[in-house]
Design an enzyme around this catalytic site. Structure first.
Site, mmCIF file in Angstrom:
data_model
loop_
_atom_site.group_PDB
_atom_site.id
_atom_site.type_symbol
_atom_site.label_atom_id
_atom_site.label_comp_id
_atom_site.label_asym_id
_atom_site.label_seq_id
_atom_site.Cartn_x
_atom_site.Cartn_y
_atom_site.Cartn_z
ATOM 1 N N ASP A 115 36.742 11.397 58.003
ATOM 2 C CA ASP A 115 35.683 10.660 58.683
ATOM 3 C C ASP A 115 36.218 10.139 60.000
ATOM 4 O OD1 ASP A 115 36.833 7.856 58.190
ATOM 5 O OD2 ASP A 115 36.696 8.650 56.154
ATOM 6 N N GLU A 122 56.265 40.051 57.123
ATOM 7 C CA GLU A 122 55.569 38.760 57.229
ATOM 8 C C GLU A 122 56.283 37.848 58.218
ATOM 9 O OE1 GLU A 122 53.455 38.256 52.850
ATOM 10 O OE2 GLU A 122 55.541 37.637 53.085
ATOM 11 N N SER A 166 42.924 13.341 51.492
ATOM 12 C CA SER A 166 42.441 12.800 50.234
ATOM 13 C C SER A 166 42.044 14.004 49.395
ATOM 14 C CB SER A 166 41.246 11.873 50.472
ATOM 15 O OG SER A 166 40.716 11.465 49.239
HETATM 16 C C1 GLA Z 1 46.657 16.401 47.166
HETATM 17 C C2 GLA Z 1 46.845 16.959 48.553
HETATM 18 C C3 GLA Z 1 47.778 18.143 48.499
HETATM 19 C C4 GLA Z 1 49.103 17.711 47.933
HETATM 20 C C5 GLA Z 1 48.888 17.084 46.568
HETATM 21 C C6 GLA Z 1 50.173 16.483 46.040
HETATM 22 O O1 GLA Z 1 45.963 17.264 46.358
HETATM 23 O O2 GLA Z 1 45.623 17.305 49.126
HETATM 24 O O3 GLA Z 1 47.956 18.693 49.782
HETATM 25 O O4 GLA Z 1 49.700 16.795 48.804
HETATM 26 O O5 GLA Z 1 47.913 16.065 46.599
HETATM 27 O O6 GLA Z 1 50.000 15.893 44.810
#
Ligand code: GLA
Length: 733
Positions: free
Chosen positions: A534, A614, A527
């Site tokens: 949670d 890298e 989110s």
């Molecule tokens: C949220 C997520 C990111 C990405 C964007 C895409 O910010 O946390 O990782 O998936 O949305 O819009």
């Protein structure tokens, strides 16, 4: 059986803790003990009774003025009992007054764990030492019942709580507050440890003393939120990482919540926790019941690390259900920070080819593959593949990725709707908007009304159609705004207060249906990063994108805070490019890898643009993660230093449960001329064992466990900003 009942005294025993309550002579369910393991003595002798001024007396106490619920410790205090402290329930039983009075009615016990309809809950198999106690309380006048559930997880020192409120009257009962549980303690002087934050800065740990009055932690956002996490610890003043008593409270709920801790006039402490009651109402018709989310309480006498181990092990074993729970999680590359919305199949396959070269396991296609979605102003809700943008079908893309030897994963944000979408044009009433008012936008999007059956049906239909169309083995389930000014077109005016909880129930229903249909799917919660991190979400998603902040240094404190209440196997973390997209910081590639390996590991950059150096580092990181994943996923995690206190370096350790091997990650956060020596001590080893050490994969001597735990080791001197090292030890063969 871990539940012992004698003369209406109920004692719950776990390996290291005891919890006790008693139905007293008046029928009040008193709380009598919680803490270090003890015997089944009736601890109500510790409750002091006195005539306290202005503390109401129960009528049942007759002329006894020393009996008042205003100071007695209780299991489920309610408004209207003469107890003026914070309570668990406000219930209008038909008079308009939100008071009731509950007395002990009955109880039941059984082996195994109770379940909660439609809600996440810890579970147990027949063979496990887990028992349930159900205590039934009844209102003094009405056929109104409250069932209190206690799940006793002996092995983990966890006791779960939940309540079920039942209307057996013939009239409507209106609830305006029903919390999951209360814990009363007979003393004050405790510290509260909680985890606050913001988008891109989640779960910062803060330790504050409780004061006389009410401390509140709350999310009114419809989700558990970045701002406050539904996990809190009460600890003795002297409790440290390794020593002392502390109590944890973790709410298994992904919606708004609140936690109140009150220190009262007699220096007693009360904690209550549950669904956010700021806009909550619930109408119970005759015969209906309401079930609260579960609260998982844990006790540790071995400091904060002991408490974390209770939750890590308990959640890992008895909350996370996924087919992936015991498997090594795929090392993935996610295209979000690599391309944002600007991609097509060719670009994605370039990244996938590199990923295969580096022996990663999966490509995840993030936001932008559906509808009209070239920025974040449109398209949400239109879950139809944009083949024009991709240049092929999703199946073709997934097949090509699979042919490279990689799994394929996909991003969704099912709970959302853009105003600029076909879905909104045909179903504006599906968005939660107050009629006649302009909506509150968040990231230019609106929230779908998950309480509606037709909305849930549409989401399932679209999700399943996409998941059926290609070989998709992972879903990242995102949710990118807070709920505000929510209204449901289907709920009558007097039931609008039910909407936010109905939303969460709807969300859980869809997730459950998806997992039932695709049991092998790996679900990652998200989110805006960790805004819905949670324990409720862990029931569905064994891993959660921890933060949109991918800077290795800021992640140190985000991971640190997250580690108190959640297993590290749930922490999703990626290596990204520098300068970092969130804060512009430059850190060594090696350090980014070591930080991301604290959790489930992956990359979030255009692998095809990496330098040869890298790539070499990445190969090394992938090898290390594959070799050590058992430690990272199942080892005991120790916070060796706190990034909030130690300004020079942060160290953490995973020790195998039987102490045979361990890994320590160290990241330097400051540099000094003529630096003082820095050292760390290991934990969780066998004192008499001989351990062979490697520092950054190079042999670094042999030490006894006793030496490593008591003397410790010197750390190498950092040679550049944000340098790092990894130390691996294992018992000599
Ligand atoms: C949220 C997520 C990111 C990405 C964007 C895409 O910010 O946390 O990782 O998936 O949305 O819009």
């Amino acid at each position: 059986m871990a539940i012992i009942i004698k003369d209406n005294v109920f004692t719950l025993q776990t390996q290291n803790s005891t919890y006790q309550m008693k139905a007293d002579s008046k029928g009040v369910l008193l709380h009598t003990y919680y803490g270090r393991k003890t015997d089944e003595t009736d601890y109500s002798y510790m409750i002091s009774m006195a005539d306290r001024g202005f503390s109401g007396n129960l009528y049942e106490a007759r002329e006894d003025r020393t009996y008042s619920l205003d100071f007695l410790p209780q299991e489920f205090p309610v408004r209207g009992s003469g107890d003026y402290r914070i309570s668990c329930m406000h219930a209008d039983l038909g008079t308009g007054v939100r008071d009731c009075l509950l007395f002990f009615h009955d109880y039941r016990i059984w082996h195994g764990k109770y379940e909660l309809e439609g809600l996440p809950a810890m579970f147990a198999s027949e063979e496990e030492a887990v028992d349930t106690l159900e205590i039934i309380l009844k209102d003094s006048q009405e056929e109104f019942y409250v069932h209190l559930y206690y799940g006793v997880f002996e092995e983990h020192d966890i006791i779960t709580r939940a309540a079920r409120v039942e209307n057996r009257t013939d009239k409507e009962i209106r609830l305006s507050k029903v919390l999951s549980a209360c814990l009363d303690m007979d003393h004050d002087g405790m510290d509260m440890i909680h985890f606050f934050g913001r988008h891109a800065g989640e779960r910062e740990m803060e330790r504050v003393p409780l004061f006389h009055g009410v401390t509140e932690l709350r999310s009114t956002r419809g989700t558990s939120s970045h701002q406050h996490n539904p996990f809190v610890i009460l600890a003795d003043k002297t409790t440290s990482e390794e020593m002392g008593a502390c109590f944890g409270f973790s709410l298994l709920y992904s919606g708004g919540f609140h936690m109140h801790a009150e220190v009262d006039q007699f220096h007693q402490t009360r904690l209550v926790m549950g669904i956010d009651d700021s806009v909550f109402t619930w109408s119970l018709q005759p015969g209906e019941y309401f079930v609260t989310p579960e609260l998982a309480m844990a006790y540790s006498g071995q400091g904060l690390s002991g408490l974390s181990h209770c939750y890590h092990n308990g959640f890992q074993k008895n909350l996370i259900r996924s087919a992936w729970k015991d498997k090594r999680r795929p090392i993935l590359v996610n295209n979000w920070e690599a391309t944002y919305f600007d991609f097509n199949a060719e670009k994605l396959l370039d990244i996938a080819k590199e990923a295969a070269e580096l022996e990663l396991d999966m490509l995840v296609l993030d936001d932008g593959w559906f509808g009209k979605r070239d920025d974040d102003y449109s398209g949400l809700g239109d879950w139809y593949v944009n083949e024009e943008k991709l240049g092929c079908s999703l199946k073709e893309l997934a097949d090509n990725v699979n042919e490279l030897g990689l799994m394929f994963g996909l991003w969704f944000e099912p709970e959302m709707i853009s105003e600029d979408s076909n879905l909104y044009r045909s179903h504006p009433e599906w968005a939660m908007v107050v009629p006649g008012r302009k909506p509150i936008r968040g990231r230019s999007q609106l929230v779908l009304d998950m309480s509606r059956e037709d909305v849930r049906h549409y989401i399932k239909e679209r999700l399943f159609a996409i998941l059926d169309s290609a070989n998709i083995q992972y879903v990242k389930w995102d949710m990118n705004r807070s709920v505000a000014a929510a209204y449901s077109a289907l709920l009558p005016r007097e039931r609008q207060g039910e909407l936010r909880h109905r939303y969460v129930l709807g969300l859980y229903e869809v997730m459950e249906a998806m997992l039932k249909r695709y049991p092998d799917l790996l679900l990652e919660g998200c989110s805006g990063g960790g805004g819905r991190y949670d324990a409720g979400m862990l029931y569905y998603a064994p891993q959660i994108w921890c933060s949109d902040n991918t800077d290795a240094i800021e992640r140190l404190s985000i991971h640190y805070g997250t580690s108190f209440g959640y297993p590290m196997s749930s922490v999703s973390a990626h290596v990204s490019v520098c300068p970092n997209h969130q804060n512009g910081r430059v850190t060594p590639f090696k350090t980014r890898g070591i930080c991301a390996m604290q959790g489930t590991f992956g990359y979030e950059l255009d692998l095809s643009k990496m330098t040869e150096e890298e790539k070499e580092e990445a190969r090394e990181q992938v090898r290390t993660f594959k070799e050590r994943y058992r430690l990272f996923q199942f080892g005991n995690y120790y916070r060796i230093t706190s990034p909030l206190e130690n300004r020079d370096f942060t160290a953490w350790e995973y020790a195998d449960k039987d102490g045979k091997e361990a890994y320590m990650g160290v990241v330097y956060t400051d540099l000094h001329g003529n630096p003082a020596a820095q050292s760390v001590k290991f934990q969780g080893l066998l004192p008499e064992g001989n351990y062979v050490m490697q520092k950054d994969n190079k042999p670094a001597g042999t030490y006894t466990g006793a030496a490593l735990m008591n003397g410790g080791i010197l750390l190498p001197v950092p040679v550049e900003n944000y340098d790092s090292c990894q130390i691996y030890i294992r018992l000599e063969e």
